[in-house]
Design a protein around this motif. Sequence first.
Motif: not given
Length: 198
Positions: A29-36, A38-44, A117-122, A129-133
């Motif tokens: 994949i080419n899309t991954a990013m730290q979004i927060t 505290q708490p440490l979260r990513l989007t994919l 994964v915490r939540s998913v957006m189509d 995907y919003l996810a907790d590390v």
Amino acid sequence: MDANAIFTLSYGLYLLSVNDGARDNACIINTAMQITDQPLRLTLGVNKANHTASILDETGVFALSVLSQDAGMDLFRHFGFQSGREVDKFASRNDPRASNGLRYLDTACCAVLCGKVRSVMDCGTHQLYLADVTDMKALASAPPMTYAYYHSNVKPRRPAPSRGYTCRICGYHYDGDVLPPDFICPICKHGAEAFQRD
């Protein structure tokens, strides 16, 4: 619109690993990013047509290998240019398992991050995907692989075909005078807008 404008955005390249309970699978994949932090979260961002996305939808657990500039074209071919629906991508490999039990790369890789994964957006062709590390580990000090580096230094150069269309994402060539507007690249799953006339 000038479709080339979107390709000026900077991206990294990553191996996203999952397991369906019976078999490991992964895709590039080419899309991954730290979004927060505290708490440490990513989007994919993951293409919905990928088998990895369907497994991630079911399990919600992943390992993300941050590819380094040491990654060669063979790795991209193996994990990115074939489907886990038809091929067991880990069958002939002995990659280690992260703390969540999922495979990751310990060569050609800067770090591994595990997530839930915490939540998913189509988002149309892709899911966001919003996810907790849940765990992470630095592996090497080599520079991370970027999309620009991949295109300039890793992706093989081919002579331009005499006619047809070439995918700007993966280099797949469509031979024909007219590219159907609903054409989907069989390699990277992008639509006709990713192709340019040769």
